[in-house]
Motif scaffolding. Structure first.
Motif, PDB file in Angstrom:
ATOM      1  N   ARG A  53      -5.309   6.127  -0.146  1.00 33.72           N
ATOM      2  CA  ARG A  53      -4.714   5.133  -0.365  1.00 33.72           C
ATOM      3  C   ARG A  53      -4.151   5.592  -2.511  1.00 33.72           C
ATOM      4  O   ARG A  53      -3.446   5.703  -2.525  1.00 33.72           O
ATOM      5  CB  ARG A  53      -5.246   3.723  -0.436  1.00 33.72           C
ATOM      6  N   HIS A  54      -5.060   5.311  -3.104  1.00 33.19           N
ATOM      7  CA  HIS A  54      -5.841   6.242  -3.990  1.00 33.19           C
ATOM      8  C   HIS A  54      -6.276   6.501  -4.194  1.00 33.19           C
ATOM      9  O   HIS A  54      -7.527   7.334  -4.529  1.00 33.19           O
ATOM     10  CB  HIS A  54      -5.793   4.290  -5.354  1.00 33.19           C
ATOM     11  N   PRO A  55      -6.269   7.398  -5.942  1.00 35.34           N
ATOM     12  CA  PRO A  55      -6.998   8.546  -6.089  1.00 35.34           C
ATOM     13  C   PRO A  55      -8.649   8.226  -6.581  1.00 35.34           C
ATOM     14  O   PRO A  55      -9.134   9.058  -6.135  1.00 35.34           O
ATOM     15  CB  PRO A  55      -6.213   9.069  -7.235  1.00 35.34           C
ATOM     16  N   ASP A  56      -8.394   7.142  -6.919  1.00 35.91           N
ATOM     17  CA  ASP A  56     -10.016   7.159  -7.746  1.00 35.91           C
ATOM     18  C   ASP A  56     -10.866   6.366  -6.302  1.00 35.91           C
ATOM     19  O   ASP A  56     -11.781   5.744  -7.041  1.00 35.91           O
ATOM     20  CB  ASP A  56      -9.878   6.118  -8.543  1.00 35.91           C
ATOM     21  N   ASP A  57     -10.196   6.035  -5.344  1.00 31.31           N
ATOM     22  CA  ASP A  57     -10.813   5.944  -4.125  1.00 31.31           C
ATOM     23  C   ASP A  57     -12.311   7.155  -3.256  1.00 31.31           C
ATOM     24  O   ASP A  57     -13.603   7.168  -2.958  1.00 31.31           O
ATOM     25  CB  ASP A  57     -10.347   5.864  -3.213  1.00 31.31           C
ATOM     26  N   LEU A  58     -11.619   8.088  -4.636  1.00 32.78           N
ATOM     27  CA  LEU A  58     -12.655   9.438  -4.550  1.00 32.78           C
ATOM     28  C   LEU A  58     -13.509   9.685  -5.878  1.00 32.78           C
ATOM     29  O   LEU A  58     -12.584   8.374  -6.954  1.00 32.78           O
ATOM     30  CB  LEU A  58     -11.614  10.476  -3.816  1.00 32.78           C
ATOM     31  N   ALA A  68       0.293  -1.386   0.139  1.00 35.89           N
ATOM     32  CA  ALA A  68      -0.092   0.029  -0.329  1.00 35.89           C
ATOM     33  C   ALA A  68       0.904   0.709  -0.205  1.00 35.89           C
ATOM     34  O   ALA A  68       0.820   1.460  -0.777  1.00 35.89           O
ATOM     35  CB  ALA A  68      -1.302  -0.486   0.962  1.00 35.89           C
ATOM     36  N   HIS A  69       2.014   1.549   0.761  1.00 35.40           N
ATOM     37  CA  HIS A  69       3.168   2.268   0.682  1.00 35.40           C
ATOM     38  C   HIS A  69       3.080   2.449  -0.573  1.00 35.40           C
ATOM     39  O   HIS A  69       3.681   3.711  -1.201  1.00 35.40           O
ATOM     40  CB  HIS A  69       3.377   2.966   1.484  1.00 35.40           C
ATOM     41  N   LEU A  70       3.990   1.176  -0.641  1.00 39.19           N
ATOM     42  CA  LEU A  70       5.024   1.654  -2.490  1.00 39.19           C
ATOM     43  C   LEU A  70       3.945   2.181  -3.221  1.00 39.19           C
ATOM     44  O   LEU A  70       4.401   3.287  -4.051  1.00 39.19           O
ATOM     45  CB  LEU A  70       4.810   0.264  -3.098  1.00 39.19           C
ATOM     46  N   THR A  71       2.488   2.194  -3.612  1.00 38.03           N
ATOM     47  CA  THR A  71       1.718   2.425  -4.879  1.00 38.03           C
ATOM     48  C   THR A  71       1.079   4.272  -4.322  1.00 38.03           C
ATOM     49  O   THR A  71       1.185   4.773  -5.680  1.00 38.03           O
ATOM     50  CB  THR A  71       0.492   1.851  -4.219  1.00 38.03           C
ATOM     51  N   ARG A  72       1.559   4.469  -3.118  1.00 33.95           N
ATOM     52  CA  ARG A  72       0.781   5.384  -2.820  1.00 33.95           C
ATOM     53  C   ARG A  72       2.242   6.297  -2.736  1.00 33.95           C
ATOM     54  O   ARG A  72       1.570   7.804  -3.517  1.00 33.95           O
ATOM     55  CB  ARG A  72       0.597   5.816  -1.142  1.00 33.95           C
ATOM     56  N   ASP A  73       3.077   5.856  -2.650  1.00 29.71           N
ATOM     57  CA  ASP A  73       4.655   6.822  -2.350  1.00 29.71           C
ATOM     58  C   ASP A  73       5.454   6.815  -3.760  1.00 29.71           C
ATOM     59  O   ASP A  73       6.120   7.455  -3.689  1.00 29.71           O
ATOM     60  CB  ASP A  73       5.498   6.315  -1.003  1.00 29.71           C
ATOM     61  N   TRP A  74       5.385   5.801  -4.372  1.00 36.49           N
ATOM     62  CA  TRP A  74       6.141   5.434  -5.128  1.00 36.49           C
ATOM     63  C   TRP A  74       6.084   5.101  -6.716  1.00 36.49           C
ATOM     64  O   TRP A  74       6.595   5.227  -8.404  1.00 36.49           O
ATOM     65  CB  TRP A  74       7.245   4.730  -5.133  1.00 36.49           C
ATOM     66  N   SER A  75       4.895   5.375  -6.513  1.00 35.51           N
ATOM     67  CA  SER A  75       3.587   5.123  -8.284  1.00 35.51           C
ATOM     68  C   SER A  75       3.380   6.133  -8.839  1.00 35.51           C
ATOM     69  O   SER A  75       3.066   6.978  -7.813  1.00 35.51           O
ATOM     70  CB  SER A  75       2.939   4.067  -8.517  1.00 35.51           C
ATOM     71  N   GLU A  95       0.903   6.560 -10.177  1.00 28.55           N
ATOM     72  CA  GLU A  95      -0.825   6.372  -9.619  1.00 28.55           C
ATOM     73  C   GLU A  95      -1.231   7.226  -8.724  1.00 28.55           C
ATOM     74  O   GLU A  95      -2.043   8.357  -8.760  1.00 28.55           O
ATOM     75  CB  GLU A  95      -1.306   5.098 -10.062  1.00 28.55           C
ATOM     76  N   GLY A  96      -0.264   7.623  -7.620  1.00 29.01           N
ATOM     77  CA  GLY A  96       0.061   7.909  -6.180  1.00 29.01           C
ATOM     78  C   GLY A  96       0.524   9.434  -6.635  1.00 29.01           C
ATOM     79  O   GLY A  96       0.111  10.403  -4.930  1.00 29.01           O
ATOM     80  N   ALA A  97       0.787   9.734  -7.592  1.00 29.07           N
ATOM     81  CA  ALA A  97       0.791  11.372  -7.532  1.00 29.07           C
ATOM     82  C   ALA A  97       0.106  12.472  -7.284  1.00 29.07           C
ATOM     83  O   ALA A  97       0.125  13.438  -6.054  1.00 29.07           O
ATOM     84  CB  ALA A  97       1.820  11.547  -9.460  1.00 29.07           C
ATOM     85  N   ILE A  98      -1.403  12.272  -7.470  1.00 28.84           N
ATOM     86  CA  ILE A  98      -2.273  13.144  -6.066  1.00 28.84           C
ATOM     87  C   ILE A  98      -1.832  13.102  -5.540  1.00 28.84           C
ATOM     88  O   ILE A  98      -2.180  14.212  -4.633  1.00 28.84           O
ATOM     89  CB  ILE A  98      -3.702  13.117  -7.628  1.00 28.84           C
ATOM     90  N   LEU A  99      -1.680  12.039  -4.757  1.00 23.03           N
ATOM     91  CA  LEU A  99      -1.900  11.848  -3.126  1.00 23.03           C
ATOM     92  C   LEU A  99      -0.820  12.972  -2.690  1.00 23.03           C
ATOM     93  O   LEU A  99      -0.312  13.141  -0.673  1.00 23.03           O
ATOM     94  CB  LEU A  99      -2.145  10.621  -2.406  1.00 23.03           C
ATOM     95  N   ARG A 100      -0.039  13.163  -3.742  1.00 23.99           N
ATOM     96  CA  ARG A 100       1.315  13.355  -2.698  1.00 23.99           C
ATOM     97  C   ARG A 100       1.416  14.770  -3.008  1.00 23.99           C
ATOM     98  O   ARG A 100       2.839  15.734  -2.871  1.00 23.99           O
ATOM     99  CB  ARG A 100       2.810  13.201  -3.510  1.00 23.99           C
ATOM    100  N   ASP A 101       0.965  14.917  -4.012  1.00 27.71           N
ATOM    101  CA  ASP A 101       0.113  16.781  -3.889  1.00 27.71           C
ATOM    102  C   ASP A 101       1.037  17.437  -3.173  1.00 27.71           C
ATOM    103  O   ASP A 101       1.744  18.430  -3.022  1.00 27.71           O
ATOM    104  CB  ASP A 101      -0.981  17.573  -5.106  1.00 27.71           C
ATOM    105  N   GLU A 102       0.848  17.204  -1.958  1.00 22.87           N
ATOM    106  CA  GLU A 102       0.767  18.241  -0.563  1.00 22.87           C
ATOM    107  C   GLU A 102       2.346  18.168  -0.375  1.00 22.87           C
ATOM    108  O   GLU A 102       3.075  19.461   0.722  1.00 22.87           O
ATOM    109  CB  GLU A 102      -0.194  18.035   0.568  1.00 22.87           C
ATOM    110  N   PHE A 103       3.518  17.494  -0.626  1.00 23.27           N
ATOM    111  CA  PHE A 103       4.541  17.520  -1.292  1.00 23.27           C
ATOM    112  C   PHE A 103       4.917  19.525  -1.245  1.00 23.27           C
ATOM    113  O   PHE A 103       6.359  19.783  -0.759  1.00 23.27           O
ATOM    114  CB  PHE A 103       5.274  16.430  -1.610  1.00 23.27           C
ATOM    115  N   SER A 104       4.692  19.277  -2.489  1.00 21.66           N
ATOM    116  CA  SER A 104       4.662  20.673  -2.531  1.00 21.66           C
ATOM    117  C   SER A 104       4.278  22.186  -1.698  1.00 21.66           C
ATOM    118  O   SER A 104       5.426  23.376  -1.936  1.00 21.66           O
ATOM    119  CB  SER A 104       3.831  21.080  -3.879  1.00 21.66           C
ATOM    120  N   TRP A 105       3.719  21.957  -1.191  1.00 19.53           N
ATOM    121  CA  TRP A 105       2.841  22.509  -0.391  1.00 19.53           C
ATOM    122  C   TRP A 105       4.274  22.463   1.087  1.00 19.53           C
ATOM    123  O   TRP A 105       4.493  23.201   1.121  1.00 19.53           O
ATOM    124  CB  TRP A 105       1.540  22.395   0.669  1.00 19.53           C
TER     125      TRP A 105
END
Length: 485
Positions: free
Chosen positions: A412-417, A173-180, A182-192
């Motif tokens: 976990r994944h953007p299409d959860d929403l 799950a962490h590999l998917t969210r943090d290093w794929s 597909e998980g880029a949208i979940l990492r948008d706040e890294f920019s903030w």
């Protein structure tokens, strides 16, 4: 044991072990030598994944048998049993694939064990004194007001209050969210978070940056590779931030080490294949794969080989318990900033986290936070965000920014929403998991000191808190025992 020698021309991150006490040998001069970890947790994680996979396929097989018998009795089309046959075959194939990938990623890695420093041993004397002087009063307090503390899981069973995220399913799950990708949208706040660091970069010294609860290390990686476009005489880009990731899971650290040093190729994993069989819309979505890491990460690591060591990003990773490692005297005022993501709600007693962060930061140090306040099952305290702000300010911090975001973020994944991604192929599930993150920036105004110019040994204070609130002693778990003379 020291880490293996590595090619100095190649960029690499240094890994350290400051975890639970290890058996120590004695060298020829009678000095204890701290051993490296055994890495048994890695074998345990992959073995448990295979056990989970077998149980999952067995569950599907049972469902298939029930469906087949029911269809025969009702004399109806064998539609469900036919679908389940295909699901069993595909699921078994992809679970086996994931198991092989995990076994390739979760391997022992070069790590230096951190010895207990002299200053920590001096502090330890104060901790032991706290045990002796307060044990009677503490026992009366526990008996009268607070039962002996034991963290429990959702099934009511006991768990270790510092239980790391060691399960292989969590690694996937962490590999998917943090290093794929597909998980880029979940990492948008890294920019903030990076924008906030740049905001204070020219006002105070932010390095080294501590990233507690770093998991597989993507945020720490991004901060270490953050570029400052300052041309030097040889035209190399400057990486201004020295970053120290830390986590109490050696399994997470193993995956991070693999990704930090992966130059060969990317891998496909199937993060949804073992998802719950409830709320599923379309079985075909269960077979979706992701590529880890993104090709851009591999290219970025390869590009480091053209740079001299002093021009490369500075990134290290420490495996250990946050409170007992960073409340030690050797860590006092050591860090210029701390970035916590999905971390503060893991605390058993959030006061310990706040005071450990205060202890480890220099005066004027920056604390940036992002994530939910979903207190874990081990928590003794469950403050609201408003109460948490009061606690942080009482700890000597000035809050510069405080916000509970109105924007929902998938776990976990953007299409959860209802994102554009899910609209392209339809929803994956009839249930969504999301959160509104707490985002804040706080600056340490000052650190109160005693008459001798030093704070009271924080470890000693934490020991008193733990004994008076029904928890186990720090000494029994977190110090390497000295040999008998």
């Amino acid at each position: 044991m020291s880490a293996e020698s590595e090619d100095d021309e190649n960029w690499h991150a240094k890994f350290f072990y400051a975890g639970p006490p290890l058996l120590a040998s004695i060298d020829g001069d009678g000095v204890p030598v701290v051993e490296s970890p055994s890495f048994l947790e890695l074998h345990s994680a992959t073995r448990h994944y295979r056990e989970m996979a077998d149980a999952f396929v067995k569950q599907l097989s049972m469902s298939h048998e029930v469906a087949l018998r029911t269809e025969e009795i009702f004399n109806t089309t064998q539609s469900l049993s036919h679908h389940l046959e295909k699901k069993i075959s595909k699921t078994a194939e992809l679970l086996e694939h994931n198991a092989f990938v995990l076994e390739e990623i979760l391997k022992p890695f070069p790590v230096d064990a951190i010895e207990t420093s002299a200053s920590n041993l001096v502090c330890r004397i104060g901790v032991e004194s706290a045990v002796e002087s307060s044990s009677d009063d503490v026992q009366q307090t526990i008996a009268r007001y607070i039962p002996s503390f034991s963290a429990r899981n959702s099934n009511g069973g006991n768990v270790n209050e510092e239980q790391p995220y060691d399960e292989a399913v969590q690694i996937i799950a962490h590999l998917t969210r943090d290093w794929s990708k597909e998980g880029a949208i979940l990492r948008d706040e890294f920019s903030w978070m990076k924008e906030e660091l740049w905001r204070y970069h020219h006002e105070t010294t932010l390095s080294p940056i501590l990233v507690p609860g770093a998991g597989i290390g993507r945020l720490a990686f991004e901060l270490a590779f953050a570029k400052e476009e300052e041309r030097t005489s040889d035209c190399f880009t400057s990486y201004p931030f020295a970053v120290e990731a830390m986590d109490n899971s050696i399994v997470m650290a193993s995956a991070a080490h693999h990704l930090f040093h992966n130059e060969a190729h990317t891998k496909n994993i199937y993060p949804f294949v073992s998802d719950s069989l409830s709320n599923e819309v379309d079985t075909q979505r269960r077979w979706d794969s992701v590529q880890i890491p993104e090709q851009s990460i591999v290219d970025k690591i390869r590009s480091m080989h053209n740079q001299q060591p002093h021009q490369q990003p500075r990134l290290s990773y420490t495996v250990g318990d946050f409170v007992t490692t960073y409340s030690s005297p050797s860590k006092q005022g050591h860090y210029g900033s701390l970035v916590s993501v999905f971390f503060i709600d893991t605390a058993t007693n959030i006061f310990e986290y706040i005071w450990t962060i205060r202890h480890s930061l220099r005066r004027g140090g920056i604390w940036i936070n992002y994530g939910p306040v979903q207190w874990h099952q081990n928590a003794q305290l469950h403050p609201t965000t408003n109460e948490l702000r009061d606690m942080i300010e009482a700890g000597g911090f000035e809050v510069k920014h405080w916000e509970v975001s109105e924007k929902l973020v998938a776990y976990r994944h953007p299409d959860d929403l209802d994102s554009a991604h899910s609209n392209e192929r339809g929803s994956r599930s009839t249930r969504s998991e999301a959160y509104r993150p707490l985002k804040f920036v706080a600056v340490l105004k000052s650190v109160d000191s005693g008459s001798n110019g030093q704070e009271e040994c924080l470890l000693s204070s934490i020991q008193k808190v733990r004994l008076s609130t029904g928890r186990r002693s720090i000494i029994q778990h977190d110090f390497v025992e000295e040999p008998d003379e």
